[in-house]
Scaffold this active site. Structure first.
Site, short mmCIF file in Angstrom:
data_model
loop_
_atom_site.label_atom_id
_atom_site.label_comp_id
_atom_site.label_asym_id
_atom_site.label_seq_id
_atom_site.Cartn_x
_atom_site.Cartn_y
_atom_site.Cartn_z
N GLU A 321 0.68 -1.05 0.08
CA GLU A 321 -0.29 -0.53 -0.26
C GLU A 321 0.85 1.02 0.09
O GLU A 321 0.94 2.53 -1.22
CB GLU A 321 -1.14 -0.22 0.92
CG GLU A 321 -2.05 1.23 1.15
CD GLU A 321 -2.70 0.88 0.32
OE1 GLU A 321 -3.85 0.31 0.40
OE2 GLU A 321 -2.74 1.80 -1.11
N ASP A 325 0.99 3.77 -3.53
CA ASP A 325 0.53 5.12 -3.37
C ASP A 325 1.62 6.58 -2.77
O ASP A 325 1.62 6.83 -3.84
CB ASP A 325 0.04 5.61 -1.24
CG ASP A 325 -1.00 4.03 -1.53
OD1 ASP A 325 -1.32 4.11 -2.58
OD2 ASP A 325 -1.29 4.30 0.04
N SER A 574 -7.75 1.06 -4.44
CA SER A 574 -6.49 1.64 -3.45
C SER A 574 -5.07 2.58 -4.17
O SER A 574 -4.18 3.64 -4.16
CB SER A 574 -5.04 0.76 -2.78
OG SER A 574 -5.51 0.45 -1.61
N ASP A 615 -16.67 10.35 -18.70
CA ASP A 615 -17.94 9.97 -18.92
C ASP A 615 -17.27 7.46 -18.36
O ASP A 615 -16.81 7.22 -20.16
CB ASP A 615 -18.78 9.21 -19.22
CG ASP A 615 -20.57 8.72 -19.16
OD1 ASP A 615 -20.50 8.48 -17.32
OD2 ASP A 615 -21.44 9.25 -19.32
N ILE A 616 -17.86 6.54 -18.11
CA ILE A 616 -17.48 5.44 -18.38
C ILE A 616 -18.48 4.79 -18.57
O ILE A 616 -19.54 4.60 -17.42
CB ILE A 616 -16.43 4.98 -17.05
CG1 ILE A 616 -14.96 5.39 -16.72
CG2 ILE A 616 -15.93 2.97 -17.30
CD1 ILE A 616 -14.70 5.94 -18.03
N GLY A 634 -23.81 9.13 -17.53
CA GLY A 634 -24.27 9.43 -16.32
C GLY A 634 -23.67 8.66 -15.56
O GLY A 634 -22.75 8.08 -15.70
N ASP A 636 -22.79 6.77 -12.28
CA ASP A 636 -23.20 5.57 -11.36
C ASP A 636 -23.18 5.14 -10.11
O ASP A 636 -21.33 5.81 -10.92
CB ASP A 636 -23.33 4.98 -12.59
CG ASP A 636 -21.84 4.71 -13.62
OD1 ASP A 636 -20.80 4.07 -12.91
OD2 ASP A 636 -21.94 5.03 -14.21
#
Ligand code: NAG
Ligand code: NAG
Ligand code: NAG
Ligand code: NAG
Ligand code: NAG
Ligand code: NAG
Ligand code: NAG
Ligand code: NAG
Ligand code: NAG
Length: 657
Positions: A321, A325, A574, A615-616, A634, A636
């Site tokens: 992690e 990051d 993450s 937009d996906i 839109g 979701d």
């Protein structure tokens, strides 16, 4: 005492005397109740009436009902006060409990036999504390206290419901210890150490407890990223971004240039929980390949509550992690630097509240920064072997303007009052111009570790059925929740991404606690009217009146990171979170360069300007034995408004005052 306080106090006195006789004849109402014991806990004997423990009462803060109005003032693009963030003093003054509240609660305690000399107030005036015998606490709260045992051998003092006088409902948020158990099953932390307390509490504190499971930052924390295959050659080419995400892939995908500015006081905050730790040799390996200019550099490091960046355990589950990051954030924003907020000592496991206490002293419940619930929040000084015995952190750390937090728990791990209280703290940071970004979770509509909620018992199950299990702080309306996308196999950085369905599924859905914020109203309404959702109220709160998440998303599949001396693939929201946060930090650089303020809480601006996002519209977030929700045109509850179109986002935020 100020004049207005005296007036309030007088008003309270009148109300107290005329409306409600104090003491035993007062009508009590149930304040919090737990319907099911957390997994593997069992109820044991009643606590002896003479046992003593610290009782803490969290007071209701003033003006929280105006939170949306205040947030809109500084964060809504059409507001005349956009960007005019509040000082910490203004925030503290606006929300601190009223004199009437303090007076009402103290009067009740006094009338019930708790002498004023036994009562202590926190510096922030948000909390009242006193030591009570079981008999006193049971009488005050009309509760029955028992000792609870965890299979692993831990003990915990709790009750299953408690009541308070009806006239205090508007003054009291939360009382501890009461019904709060949570995800920290297996936490070594229980009731605080009090040398002079009679047994059984003293005995309890002396127990040496086994290693915790699933705590924030622990190797088995289900919010950690997921490991993929080892990579022999980490390629810089943009031809392989469908199988290997690198910093150049992200820069190409979102059209974001390399960082160029480094304003003073604009470092990016990255929060990590011990024992998660970055490894400098892994950082160097990554930078040598992807950011030669910053090889050998480390983040600025803030150590909170005895934190250390540990080096004794080195593997993906201890470094994955933090390495992920920091390698991505530091590379994407260089020459700007990252400030690491490393939270918690090696043995206690800390919480979001421990972090919040350190950057905002007014949030601490006691002068030393104790957090609300000893089962969730690290308690310092620690009474555990090897624990941190120094002073606890309460304020004293300068806040950054953007935070990337790739950790999450389940909303259902915690009581609604606990999550509401913490959520309001994020609201206060938003008023001060801080952007909080949290990963939305990696298990689709299921919770951490792929668990859902049994509709009969409300206990967590194995994830094959049941009620959807949203993440927290993902569902807090005052943070920006980041979901995950992927580049489809065989596609490139020039073709639209899909919701992530490789190794992980983007956390998303609807809250069971938080009402829908106004900025989301039209997006969520459109989602429901444009999509026929077949799930009923047995799966999620389908009232269309609750907070939906995530808000945005970014790629979360196939990140190449250096870990344990090698390059390996990594998956998860993450990864999405530091990527998105890096772009927010860069937008702040540009605003600061022309003397504008940080963007702060972004959601109100993003939801009225959805075209600044890509937009996906493909993929879903399966879980709980269902295909989950779909990514559609839109907003979701899978990928939110979509991924960043950096130049468009930048232009929008630069156009605001
Ligand atoms: C409950 O206990 C069982 C057996 O000891 C163990 O396998 C399981 O992981 C525990 N569950 C939790 C949630 O701690
Ligand atoms: C409760 O008791 C402990 C141990 O005696 C003491 O340290 C602490 O100050 C007491 N708290 C209050 C509010 O009196
Ligand atoms: C940066 O932060 C320090 C410490 O909080 C403060 O003294 C200084 O004025 C800040 N500088 C700018 C440019 O905001
Ligand atoms: C972490 O390191 C300590 C000290 O070397 C060791 O005792 C412990 O077993 C390690 N933990 C894991 C999970 O590897
Ligand atoms: C999950 O629980 C259900 C219901 O108890 C059971 O039928 C199913 O076999 C379990 N699945 C796994 C993978 O354990
Ligand atoms: C995409 O590629 C990965 C890695 O080669 C493979 O595991 C996965 O099955 C592929 N997915 C599809 C939908 O083809
Ligand atoms: C769903 O949310 C609405 C609005 O907050 C609330 O009134 C309702 O009780 C919730 N439904 C359930 C089943 O919790
Ligand atoms: C920003 O403010 C500083 C100090 O007030 C001033 O010197 C500078 O010219 C300003 N820059 C811009 C771009 O307005
Ligand atoms: C998702 O899309 C599939 C295929 O179009 C459809 O059958 C399903 O009902 C959709 N599910 C939801 C929750 O919208």
């Amino acid at each position: 005492m100020r004049i207005q306080d005296i007036v309030r106090l007088f008003a309270a006195l009148v109300v107290a005397v005329t409306a409600s006789p104090l003491g035993s004849s007062t009508r009590h109402v149930v304040h919090e109740r737990r319907s099911v014991l957390p997994h593997n806990w069992s109820k044991q004997s009643r606590l002896p009436p003479t046992a003593v423990f610290p009782v803490r009462i969290g007071l209701v803060q003033q003006n929280l009902d105006r939170a949306d109005e205040f947030i809109d003032q500084v964060s809504h693009p059409l507001s005349a006060d956009y960007g005019k963030h509040w000082s910490a003093e203004k925030v503290a003054e606006m929300f601190s409990p009223s004199a009437e509240t303090v007076f009402a609660v103290k009067s009740w305690l006094h009338a019930s036999g708790i002498e004023p000399s036994r009562i202590r107030m926190s510096k922030s005036r948000n909390w009242v504390e006193f030591n009570a015998t079981t008999a006193e606490a049971e009488s005050l709260l009309r509760a029955q206290y028992h000792m609870y045992h965890h299979e692993a051998g831990h003990k915990h003092v709790a009750c299953e419901e408690y009541s308070i006088p009806s006239h205090l409902v508007e003054h009291i948020d939360i009382v501890t210890p009461t019904v709060h158990f949570d995800k920290k099953v297996g936490s070594p932390r229980r009731v605080q150490k009090h040398e002079n307390l009679p047994s059984p509490i003293l005995e309890l504190n002396k127990r040496q407890l086994p290693a915790p499971h699933g705590l924030l930052g622990s190797p088995d924390d289900a919010s950690n990223p997921k490991q993929g295959a080892a990579i022999e050659n980490a390629l810089m080419s943009l031809d392989n971004c469908d199988t290997m995400i690198t910093p150049p892939c992200l820069q190409a995908l979102y059209n974001v240039p390399p960082g160029s500015k480094a304003a003073q006081n604009n470092t990016l905050g990255v929060v990590e929980f011990t024992p998660q730790a970055f490894s400098q040799s892994d950082m160097n390996k990554f930078f040598t390949q992807f950011a030669p200019g910053i090889t050998q550099t480390s983040p600025n490091t803030n150590l909170i509550d005895g934190a250390i960046v540990q080096t004794q355990n080195q593997s993906f589950s201890f470094n994955g992690e933090s390495n992920l990051d920091l390698q991505y954030a530091m590379t994407l924003i260089a020459p700007q630097q990252v400030t690491l907020f490393q939270v918690g000592d090696l043995v206690s496991s800390a919480s979001f509240n421990n972090f919040l206490d350190a950057i905002d002293g007014s949030y601490c419940n006691f002068d030393g920064g104790d957090s609300t619930d000893p089962n969730v929040d690290g308690q310092y000084p620690s009474n555990l072997p090897g624990g941190f015995t120094g002073p606890k952190n309460c304020g004293g750390f300068t806040s950054t303007k953007v935070y990337s937090v790739s950790y999450s728990s389940n909303e259902a791990d915690l009581t609604s009052k606990y999550v509401q209280r913490q959520c309001m703290e994020y609201m206060k940071l938003g008023l001060q111009g801080v952007t909080m970004l949290f990963s939305s979770g990696d298990f689709g509509v299921a919770g951490n570790g792929d668990q859902c909620i049994d509709s009969q018992t409300l206990a967590f199950n194995n994830g094959s059925s049941g009620i959807f299990n949203p993440s927290f702080p993902g569902t807090c309306p005052y943070i920006t929740s980041v979901g995950a996308t992927q580049i489809n196999n065989g596609s490139s950085v020039r073709t639209p991404e899909s919701a992530c369905e490789r190794v992980i599924f983007s956390g998303g859905g609807f809250s069971n606690v938080f009402a829908m914020p106004s900025y989301q109203q039209s997006a969520v309404t459109s989602y429901f009217s444009n999509n026929k959702i077949s799930y009923g109220a047995d799966r999620f709160n389908n009232s269309q009146k609750v907070r939906g998440f995530p808000d945005v998303s970014a790629n979360g599949a196939n990140y190449v990171i250096a870990v344990d001396g090698k390059f390996a693939l990594t998956f998860g929201t993450s990864a999405s979170t530091p990527t998105f946060a890096s772009m927010v930090n860069m937008i702040n650089e540009e605003r600061l360069a022309v003397n504008k303020t940080s963007v702060g809480f972004m959601n109100p601006t993003l939801y009225v300007n959805p075209t600044v996002m890509n937009d996906i519209t493909n993929g879903g977030n399966q879980g709980c034995g269902t295909p989950g929700f779909n990514s559609t045109k839109g907003w979701d509850p899978v990928t939110g408004l979509g991924t960043p179109n950096y130049p468009a986002m930048l232009k929008l935020f630069m156009s605001l005052p």
